[in-house]
Design a protein around this motif. Structure first.
Motif, short mmCIF file in Angstrom:
data_model
loop_
_atom_site.label_atom_id
_atom_site.label_comp_id
_atom_site.label_asym_id
_atom_site.label_seq_id
_atom_site.Cartn_x
_atom_site.Cartn_y
_atom_site.Cartn_z
N GLU A 146 0.88 -1.36 0.02
CA GLU A 146 -0.10 0.14 -0.07
C GLU A 146 0.78 1.17 -0.14
O GLU A 146 0.40 2.44 -0.41
N HIS A 147 2.19 1.31 0.37
CA HIS A 147 2.93 2.38 0.38
C HIS A 147 3.91 2.45 -0.68
O HIS A 147 4.83 3.31 -0.69
N LYS A 148 3.87 1.58 -1.65
CA LYS A 148 4.62 1.70 -2.67
C LYS A 148 4.20 2.67 -3.84
O LYS A 148 3.00 2.92 -3.86
N LYS A 149 5.28 3.34 -4.45
CA LYS A 149 5.03 4.37 -5.36
C LYS A 149 6.30 4.49 -6.25
O LYS A 149 7.07 3.84 -6.07
N THR A 150 6.10 5.20 -7.36
CA THR A 150 7.17 5.65 -8.27
C THR A 150 8.02 6.71 -7.60
O THR A 150 7.63 7.82 -7.29
N PHE A 151 9.27 6.36 -7.50
CA PHE A 151 10.02 7.53 -7.01
C PHE A 151 11.79 7.52 -7.61
O PHE A 151 11.79 6.37 -8.32
N LEU A 152 12.28 8.51 -7.59
CA LEU A 152 13.86 8.62 -8.05
C LEU A 152 14.69 8.22 -6.98
O LEU A 152 14.84 8.54 -5.94
N LEU A 153 15.64 7.41 -7.53
CA LEU A 153 16.41 6.47 -6.28
C LEU A 153 17.33 7.68 -6.01
O LEU A 153 17.91 7.79 -4.80
N GLN A 154 18.05 8.38 -6.73
CA GLN A 154 19.07 9.25 -6.42
C GLN A 154 18.83 10.51 -5.39
O GLN A 154 19.42 10.72 -4.47
N GLU A 155 17.28 10.66 -5.20
CA GLU A 155 16.80 11.55 -4.22
C GLU A 155 16.86 10.97 -3.03
O GLU A 155 17.24 11.39 -1.98
N VAL A 156 16.55 9.49 -2.81
CA VAL A 156 16.80 8.76 -1.61
C VAL A 156 18.17 8.72 -1.17
O VAL A 156 18.33 8.79 0.15
N ILE A 157 19.14 8.29 -2.13
CA ILE A 157 20.55 8.24 -1.92
C ILE A 157 21.03 9.45 -1.30
O ILE A 157 21.81 9.62 -0.31
N GLN A 158 20.73 10.77 -2.00
CA GLN A 158 21.33 12.02 -1.38
C GLN A 158 20.76 12.24 -0.30
O GLN A 158 21.40 12.83 0.81
N GLN A 159 19.40 11.95 0.18
CA GLN A 159 18.95 12.29 1.43
C GLN A 159 19.39 11.40 2.60
O GLN A 159 19.79 12.08 3.57
N THR A 160 19.70 10.12 2.48
CA THR A 160 20.41 9.41 3.49
C THR A 160 21.72 9.78 3.48
O THR A 160 22.43 9.65 4.55
N ALA A 161 22.52 10.28 2.58
CA ALA A 161 23.99 10.62 2.63
C ALA A 161 24.00 12.04 3.70
O ALA A 161 24.85 12.04 4.25
N ARG A 162 23.04 12.83 3.42
CA ARG A 162 23.06 13.97 4.20
C ARG A 162 22.80 13.77 5.70
O ARG A 162 23.42 14.17 6.47
N LEU A 163 22.13 12.60 5.98
CA LEU A 163 21.93 12.29 7.25
C LEU A 163 23.01 11.48 7.92
O LEU A 163 23.23 11.89 9.08
N CYS A 164 23.78 10.97 7.02
CA CYS A 164 24.98 10.21 7.77
C CYS A 164 26.28 10.83 7.54
O CYS A 164 27.31 10.67 8.20
N GLN A 165 26.39 11.76 6.76
CA GLN A 165 27.58 12.62 6.43
C GLN A 165 28.33 13.23 7.76
O GLN A 165 29.41 13.09 7.90
N PRO A 166 27.41 13.82 8.42
CA PRO A 166 28.03 14.52 9.77
C PRO A 166 28.86 13.59 10.75
O PRO A 166 29.83 13.86 11.28
N ILE A 167 28.17 12.49 10.84
CA ILE A 167 28.74 11.33 11.64
C ILE A 167 29.88 10.99 11.15
O ILE A 167 31.00 10.73 11.80
#
Length: 682
Positions: A529-550
């Motif tokens: 029910e939560h599946k949809k079409t999305f851009l993979l690079q946006e997910v990678i960039q968002q996760t990288a921003r979260l982990c980069q400071p650490i």
């Protein structure tokens, strides 16, 4: 008789005898569909029964009684009626005589009604005085097990072979019709009869005589009525067995279908005996057995239908008693001769009498409210009982209504047909009500399922929110705790403090993985029910921003090499975020002062993502078990991170693998299929 009154406030129908007409299973009133079915079915069944009865009684039959074995029919107008002659005959017991021999010994003849006569064999003579110079037809079924018939001195037919003992006799049974010309105005019928098959002898009168046109119509209509009844019963059998196969929860359809099939067989072997007309070589004993067995089978089925129509009226012990008694009686036909079976019939008739008495008593004790199907059942059963009694008296020359043109026609066939049609309507209505009950249950179940689905979605949303809100703080706590441990150790603080911080980091990491695992285990069914079409690079960039400071606090560099024109993928963005977070966390934990690179490119209808580092790597012994549940080579790990990644990627329809060399680093490669819409667009 039921007297209908106005509908009450409670939706119930009062009837004149104090019963209440209600629905089955607590439902009250009569639905519009049921009333429409009733108003359609009742006229049709009445028209059909009236048609059959009109066919059967359209040719008048005049009954004539004799007290001396001679019937004077000279005043009868044979152009408008046939004649059934009944009464006493001239009879010489224990002798099989030709017409000439009978004439020589006529002083030995008794004037008797042969019904119930004790002699096993004998010869009878019947003389009819008719208008001379006309061709006549004499017709009837063979009254006993074997007959030799002479008319006006000429041998006509052997129906079986009459004999002076059991070994010499051969049974037979058929509807016969013989043509004779009464030149002198006399028809003399001599019968040699032998009965070693039935407990009682039958009357040797009761035949029908008439002119050729009238008797031809009589015989053909007799066969036509029998064929029509058999066809009607077979049609009802096919209809109701089909209903039962489609809706097996309502057993009344099965019982009624088998009841109709039973009467197909019984109609074929009684009356004009269609089976012997169609198959002249058909076994006499088989005909005899079917005639008796169908009585037992129909009795059991009738009681089963009654029990299904009136729940809680039939006690279990009585059903067992009737079934066993009927089974024993049926079994007798496979091991005993016809004479013994006919003697046992009186005991089974006693069982049937007890059954009728038991049903009446239980009905009086238990029935307080009756539904429309039950009213129809009772009406048909009452009519059948009256017709049975009326025909028993009819064949004993005692007449009760109906009178007039149909006084000399049997009524049981029509009453049975009316009963069957009423029962058919009752079963149809019962089927409609059962289907309504099932439909209501289905609707209730659908409503309950919808409510459960709503609760499931609420639970999924709650857990998803909690997981999302807890996951980031836990990751930050874990990262900064690890950095604090590293800095404190560089400054030379005590081991106890750093050990406490190590425990905080370890438990925070374990709690983060456990939260995500609980979320995935709970939401596995709702993931679609939560599946949809999305851009993979946006997910990678968002996760990288979260982990980069650490990672930067650990001295680890994070770089991204993503194609700018990556196609979209279909799935859950949150799940893929968890994959990237787990992979970057694992890489950062084993790479201090090193480098982590994330790259993504399209290759042949899929996107290949690589997460590589130059850290400590994975030992060759552990590498084959890296994706197993709870497998880990880190003392502070839970062994769930890579296991969850593998489940998510495979849920996307992709693949994941690990390449690693100790001391050189690790690379995790996973692929995701491109969204089909993107592929079609291309």
């Amino acid at each position: 008789m039921y007297a209908w009154e106005k509908k009450t406030m409670g939706g119930k129908w009062m009837v004149g005898n104090g019963f209440k007409i209600t629905g089955v299973r607590g439902r009250t009133g009569i639905s519009g569909a049921e009333m429409q079915l009733l108003w359609i079915a009742l006229p049709l069944m009445l028209i059909f029964c009236a048609t059959v009865w009109l066919i059967q009684g359209s040719l008048p039959i005049t009954a004539v009684w004799s007290e001396n074995g001679m019937w004077d029919l000279r005043e009868i107008d044979f152009s408008s009626t046939n004649v059934r002659f009944t009464g006493k005959v001239e009879y010489i017991p224990n002798a099989l005589l030709t017409p000439e021999e009978f004439a020589e010994h006529e002083d030995l003849a008794e004037i008797v009604d042969t019904y119930g006569h004790t002699a096993s064999y004998g010869t009878s003579r019947i003389r009819l005085l008719v208008p001379p110079g006309t061709d006549y037809v004499v017709s009837e079924s063979s009254p006993l097990a074997s007959d030799r018939i002479y008319i006006n001195g000429a041998w006509m037919e052997d129906i079986g072979t009459p004999g002076a003992d059991r070994e010499a006799a051969v049974e037979g049974d058929v509807l016969f019709s013989y043509t004779v010309r009464a030149e002198e105005g006399v028809i003399e019928l001599v019968q040699q009869v032998a009965n070693y098959a039935h407990r009682k002898n039958e009357s040797q009168s009761g035949y029908v005589v008439g002119t050729i046109p009238m008797m031809r119509a009589f015989v053909s209509r007799t066969y036509a009525v029998a064929a029509l009844l058999a066809g009607c019963f077979m049609t009802l059998f096919l209809v109701h067995i089909t209903l039962w196969l489609l809706f097996r929860g309502y057993r009344a359809n099965l019982y009624f279908a088998l009841f109709c099939l039973t009467w197909v067989f019984r109609t074929a072997v009684t009356g004009p005996k269609l089976v012997t007309a169609l198959f002249p070589g058909f076994s006499w004993f088989a005909t005899f057995a079917v005639e008796y067995i169908t009585v037992a089978v129909a009795s059991v089925l009738y009681v089963l239908i009654f029990g299904d129509m009136f729940p809680n009226t039939m006690q279990k012990w009585f059903r067992i008693f009737l079934t066993v008694s009927s089974g024993l009686f049926i079994g007798c036909h496979f091991v005993l001769d016809s004479m013994t079976i006919s003697r046992f019939l009186i005991y089974y008739q006693a069982v049937m009498g007890l059954t009728i008495l038991y049903v009446l008593v239980r009905a009086a004790m238990k029935i307080r409210r009756v539904s429309l199907p039950q009213v129809l059942f009772l009406a048909g059963g009452g009519g059948m009982m009256y017709a049975t009694v009326r025909d028993i008296l009819f064949y004993r020359d005692i007449f009760i209504p109906p009178y007039g043109a149909y006084a000399n026609a049997p009524l049981s066939e029509m009453a049975l047909l009316l009963f069957v049609f009423l029962q058919m309507t009752a079963v149809f209505i019962g089927t409609i009500r059962e289907m309504d009950a099932v439909r209501l249950k289905e609707q209730k179940l659908l409503a309950e399922n919808a409510a459960l689905e709503r609760l499931g979605r609420l639970r999924a949303d709650l857990l998803d929110t909690l997981s999302h809100e807890l996951r980031t703080p836990l990751a930050v706590m874990m990262g900064y705790a690890e950095l604090a441990v590293k800095e404190l150790r560089l400054k030379g603080l005590g081991d106890e403090t750093t050990a406490d911080l190590d425990a905080i980091a370890s438990e925070a990491g374990r709690l983060a993985v456990m939260v995500e695992e609980a979320r995935r285990m709970t939401l596995s069914r709702e993931a679609a029910e939560h599946k949809k079409t999305f851009l993979l690079q946006e997910v990678i960039q968002q996760t990288a921003r979260l982990c980069q400071p650490i990672l930067e606090r650990r001295g680890t560099a994070l770089s991204l090499d993503l194609s700018s024109d990556l196609p979209a993928v279909y799935g859950s963005p949150g799940e893929l975020t968890q994959v990237m977070f787990n992979l970057l966390s694992n890489a950062g934990r084993h790479t201090e002062g090193g480098r982590i690179c994330v790259s993504a490119e399209e290759t042949g209808g899929s996107i290949c993502v690589r997460v590589s580092d130059n850290g400590s790597g994975i030992s060759p012994e552990f590498l084959p078990h890296a994706f197993e549940r709870c497998a880990h080579d880190d003392p502070g790990g839970t062994g769930l991170g890579l296991f969850i990644c593998k489940e998510i990627i495979e849920g996307f329809g992709g693949t994941i693998r690990i390449e690693s060399r100790p001391g050189k680093g690790t690379e995790v490669i996973f692929t995701l299929p491109v969204c089909e819409e993107e592929m079609n667009h291309e």
